[in-house]
Design an enzyme around this catalytic site. Structure first.
Site, mmCIF file in Angstrom:
data_model
loop_
_atom_site.group_PDB
_atom_site.id
_atom_site.type_symbol
_atom_site.label_atom_id
_atom_site.label_comp_id
_atom_site.label_asym_id
_atom_site.label_seq_id
_atom_site.Cartn_x
_atom_site.Cartn_y
_atom_site.Cartn_z
ATOM 1 N N HIS A 306 0.854 -1.180 0.000
ATOM 2 C CA HIS A 306 0.000 0.000 0.000
ATOM 3 C C HIS A 306 0.888 1.227 0.000
ATOM 4 O O HIS A 306 1.941 1.222 0.637
ATOM 5 C CB HIS A 306 -0.921 0.004 1.231
ATOM 6 C CG HIS A 306 -2.091 0.917 1.082
ATOM 7 N ND1 HIS A 306 -2.010 2.252 1.359
ATOM 8 C CD2 HIS A 306 -3.356 0.679 0.651
ATOM 9 C CE1 HIS A 306 -3.192 2.801 1.114
ATOM 10 N NE2 HIS A 306 -4.015 1.879 0.671
ATOM 11 N N ASP A 364 -7.998 -5.387 0.151
ATOM 12 C CA ASP A 364 -8.507 -6.153 -0.981
ATOM 13 C C ASP A 364 -8.137 -7.623 -0.939
ATOM 14 O O ASP A 364 -8.649 -8.417 -1.723
ATOM 15 C CB ASP A 364 -7.987 -5.546 -2.288
ATOM 16 C CG ASP A 364 -8.617 -4.203 -2.533
ATOM 17 O OD1 ASP A 364 -9.795 -4.058 -2.185
ATOM 18 O OD2 ASP A 364 -7.930 -3.312 -3.041
HETATM 19 N N1 CMC Z 1 4.233 -7.483 -4.805
HETATM 20 C C1 CMC Z 1 5.580 -7.497 -4.954
HETATM 21 N N2 CMC Z 1 6.347 -6.408 -4.805
HETATM 22 C C2 CMC Z 1 5.741 -5.253 -4.495
HETATM 23 C C3 CMC Z 1 4.333 -5.173 -4.317
HETATM 24 C C4 CMC Z 1 3.584 -6.354 -4.474
HETATM 25 N N3 CMC Z 1 2.259 -6.329 -4.314
HETATM 26 N N4 CMC Z 1 3.993 -3.894 -4.012
HETATM 27 C C5 CMC Z 1 5.138 -3.195 -3.997
HETATM 28 N N5 CMC Z 1 6.188 -4.019 -4.294
HETATM 29 C C6 CMC Z 1 7.605 -3.631 -4.328
HETATM 30 C C7 CMC Z 1 7.926 -2.838 -5.587
HETATM 31 O O1 CMC Z 1 8.361 -3.678 -6.625
HETATM 32 C C8 CMC Z 1 8.995 -1.898 -5.101
HETATM 33 O O2 CMC Z 1 10.205 -2.602 -5.075
HETATM 34 P P1 CMC Z 1 11.604 -1.856 -5.378
HETATM 35 O O3 CMC Z 1 11.743 -0.804 -4.314
HETATM 36 O O4 CMC Z 1 12.626 -2.940 -5.267
HETATM 37 O O5 CMC Z 1 11.475 -1.258 -6.744
HETATM 38 C C9 CMC Z 1 8.619 -1.597 -3.662
HETATM 39 O O6 CMC Z 1 7.833 -2.727 -3.234
HETATM 40 C C10 CMC Z 1 7.787 -0.325 -3.499
HETATM 41 O O7 CMC Z 1 6.703 -0.384 -4.424
HETATM 42 P P2 CMC Z 1 6.077 0.889 -5.142
HETATM 43 O O8 CMC Z 1 5.366 0.463 -6.370
HETATM 44 O O9 CMC Z 1 7.129 1.950 -5.286
HETATM 45 O O10 CMC Z 1 5.066 1.366 -4.024
HETATM 46 P P3 CMC Z 1 3.819 2.269 -4.271
HETATM 47 O O11 CMC Z 1 3.544 2.937 -2.993
HETATM 48 O O12 CMC Z 1 3.989 3.125 -5.470
HETATM 49 O O13 CMC Z 1 2.680 1.194 -4.635
HETATM 50 C C11 CMC Z 1 0.775 -0.196 -4.586
HETATM 51 C C12 CMC Z 1 1.626 0.838 -3.833
HETATM 52 C C13 CMC Z 1 -0.507 -0.485 -3.797
HETATM 53 C C14 CMC Z 1 0.360 0.372 -5.976
HETATM 54 C C15 CMC Z 1 1.613 -1.493 -4.764
HETATM 55 O O14 CMC Z 1 1.993 -2.014 -3.509
HETATM 56 C C16 CMC Z 1 0.877 -2.550 -5.600
HETATM 57 O O15 CMC Z 1 0.935 -2.501 -6.815
HETATM 58 N N6 CMC Z 1 0.193 -3.530 -4.913
HETATM 59 C C17 CMC Z 1 -0.600 -4.516 -5.591
HETATM 60 C C18 CMC Z 1 -1.926 -3.894 -5.985
HETATM 61 C C19 CMC Z 1 -2.859 -3.723 -4.808
HETATM 62 O O16 CMC Z 1 -3.060 -4.643 -4.003
HETATM 63 N N7 CMC Z 1 -3.480 -2.532 -4.741
HETATM 64 C C20 CMC Z 1 -4.498 -2.258 -3.712
HETATM 65 C C21 CMC Z 1 -4.166 -1.097 -2.850
HETATM 66 S S1 CMC Z 1 -5.271 -1.044 -1.440
HETATM 67 C C22 CMC Z 1 -6.766 -0.525 -2.101
HETATM 68 C C23 CMC Z 1 -6.849 0.915 -2.344
HETATM 69 O O17 CMC Z 1 -6.710 1.689 -1.358
HETATM 70 O O18 CMC Z 1 -7.102 1.287 -3.493
#
Ligand code: CMC
Length: 429
Positions: A306, A364
């Protein structure tokens, strides 16, 4: 000016900027005069360090896993209250008295029907359309039906539009579902409460009685509470940005629904369930965890991670409990997806990669299994999220419109395109 200040030194020139403090949470450095004073913008794609507004609605402490609506912890609201009470709280700032609650419930109930012409509007869609595509259009189309509540400068019209959306979005959501499965639309029933009415509109058919299961109605109501608001997330920021131009509230909420549809946001519950089905059996989990950790593989564990929570999402804990309650009520034993989910959660929470990156299950992760058990197809999951989030979007939109300092939202950019050059006629290119 506040006592605390921050400063930026640029090209030898130092400018002081006021620091503002909220009631809780991090301070913010007010950079609104930065460009005028230095000629430089700040750069923060994805808004990871930027507060876009002042708000008194929802507070999240992502490190501690805290979510408060108007100061009340989400677990207390979900445990003791109902969804319409949370709606009242988000809109008006306080929990309602018994009389206020009765009046609010009555007012929402009186707006649940949609203009009969809306039913004709649905006929234009293909039956296999994704219900989120239908929702974006149908909610946007409300502006074409309710002209008398689109004047945003009139507080009375703003409130009527708000009531209309809280009441009518579930009706449209149920219609979108009925349309895809080829069943007749079911009119709202005012003798039922908000969530029971929604279940009835989704699952009743004219040829036999539909009996509301109170355990399922309570579970869905709790799911609605958990999704009601989440401060300045992508769809809420979309609603605020759309609304900042003075667009009517129906159009703004339609914009929010469009943003919510994405798999990184509201589409994640659908994606999480698809992923659990794809994993299928517990023995395949390590293979998927390996893929999620592989930098060269775009695969992510859906339902994990998240932007704000770097701890267990407080909503996920309640969702997990609700999931077990629903499965027990329906007598679902040995649900393979639940088995995969529990084991995946266990493995991920003890894996160095997930620990180091603070990736915990989010709301989720368990909601998909719960909604599936209730009988909703995966394509409806994000629609249910939209039903619940409508009140959050509206509360945030109203707060913005009612802020006397509100301006149109207009971010700036770091331009990396071609510098000025002269046009070359096609014959000379
Ligand atoms: N699985 C594997 N690796 C992950 C995941 C995951 N679900 N989420 C983040 N990472 C890794 C990512 O690859 C990155 O690694 P590195 O630093 O080595 O490049 C690190 O963790 C940070 O990720 P980020 O994409 O920079 O973090 P963010 O804050 O931009 O993304 C997120 C947050 C929710 C988009 C992401 O965690 C994700 O894509 N999760 C899966 C989708 C999901 O479950 N979304 C629902 C969010 S809750 C409902 C809502 O409020 O809408």
């Amino acid at each position: 000016m506040s006592a605390k200040t921050g400063s930026v030194t640029l090209g030898g020139k130092t400018v002081e900027m006021p620091v503002k403090s909220g009631s809780i949470g991090p301070d913010v450095i007010d950079i609104s005069k930065l460009y005028a004073q230095t000629g430089a913008f700040t750069f923060d794609p994805g808004f990871t360090s930027t507060a876009s507004c002042e708000s008194g609605i929802t507070y999240i402490d992502g490190d501690e896993g805290v979510l408060l609506h108007r100061g009340f912890p989400i677990d207390q609201l979900a445990e003791h209250g109902d969804f319409l009470e949370t709606c009242y709280l988000l809109l008006y700032g306080e929990l309602p008295t018994a009389a206020q609650k009765q009046d609010f419930d009555y007012r929402v109930t009186r707006h649940t029907m949609v203009h009969e012409q809306m039913a004709r509007f649905f006929q234009g869609f293909r039956r296999d359309a994704h219900p989120m595509a239908v929702m974006v259009a149908a909610v946007g189309a409300l502006a074409a039906f309710y002209h008398d509540s689109t004047d945003i400068s009139d507080p009375q019209q703003r409130m009527i539009a708000s009531m209309r959306m809280i009441a009518k979005v579930p009706t449209l959501a149920a219609m979108a579902y009925k349309y895809t499965i080829g069943q007749p639309f079911v009119y709202p029933k005012n003798s039922l409460d908000y969530t029971a009415n929604f279940l009835n509109m989704c699952f009743a058919v004219p040829c036999e009685d539909y009996k509301i299961n109170p355990v399922l109605a309570r579970a869905l109501d709790r799911i609605f509470i958990l999704h009601a608001d989440h401060e300045q997330n992508a769809s809420t920021s979309t609603v605020r940005l759309a609304g900042s131009s003075g667009a009517n509230p129906f159009a703004c909420i339609a914009a929010g629904i469009a943003c919510l549809w994405g798999p990184a946001h509201g589409g994640a519950n659908e994606a999480a369930l698809k992923m659990l089905s794809e994993i299928g059996t517990v023995d395949r989990i390590p293979e998927f965890v390996k893929k999620a950790k592989d930098k060269n593989d775009p695969f992510r564990l859906m339902g994990f991670g998240h932007r704000v929570y770097k701890n267990y999402d407080p909503r996920a804990k309640i969702m997990q409990k609700t999931c077990h309650e629903v499965l027990a009520e329906l007598g679902v034993k040995d649900e393979p997806l639940l088995e995969v989910a529990i084991e995946l959660e266990r493995i991920a929470l003890s894996d160095e990669y997930f620990i180091e990156k603070k990736l915990y299950p989010n709301v989720d992760f368990y909601s998909g299994i719960t909604l599936k058990a209730m009988g909703f197809p995966t394509s409806m999951f994000t629609v249910l999220f939209a039903v619940a989030r409508t009140v959050g979007w509206i509360a945030q939109w109203k707060e913005m419109i009612e802020d006397p300092t509100q301006k149109i939202g207009r971010p700036r950019q770091l331009y990396t395109g071609a510098p000025k050059r002269d046009y070359v006629p096609v014959s000379k290119r």
